[in-house]
Write a protein that holds these residues in place. Structure first.
Motif: not given
Length: 127
Positions: A40-41, A47-48, A81-82, A118-121
């Motif tokens: 559940d990326w 990302v996968f 990765r969840g 990635l979230q910050s970007l």
């Protein structure tokens, strides 16, 4: 050699709608550009993609050339990765020797970004 499951595909749209989901502006439930993936990326911003899975598999086979172990490692990585879904991985190897490095891998420095980075970007680009 795989096909991503995108919400814009008629077959995927029918399945999503039959399960009570919806396609909003080409996205699954207005959020996802893909309907099925390893893990559940989208929830953790990890990302996968199909290409990531191919690259991961190639590296593992280059390390130990054990197809069964490679399948196990892919499932473990997706779980890390969840992923909470049932996972099935099939790797088909046509050669007994490990894969050679791709031409694009030679001399190339690989860099990755953390989920937090990635979230910050993303926030910077949207703001």
């Amino acid at each position: 050699m795989s096909k991503d499951h995108r919400p814009c595909c008629v077959k995927e749209r029918r399945q999503i709608e039959s399960l009570g989901g919806l396609i909003d502006d080409g996205y699954l439930n207005g959020l996802l550009g893909i309907t099925r993936a390893l893990g559940d990326w989208h929830l953790e911003r990890l990302v996968f993609t199909s290409q990531n899975a191919i690259d991961f598999t190639r590296r593992r086979l280059q390390e130990h050339n054990d197809v069964k172990l490679c399948c196990k490692e892919i499932v473990e990585e997706a779980t890390k990765r969840g992923a909470t879904d049932n996972l099935t991985v099939v790797v088909v190897s046509f050669h007994s020797e490990p894969p050679r490095p791709c031409a694009r891998q030679r001399g190339r420095v690989r860099r990755s970004i953390s989920a937090e980075g990635l979230q910050s970007l993303k926030c910077l680009l949207e703001g």
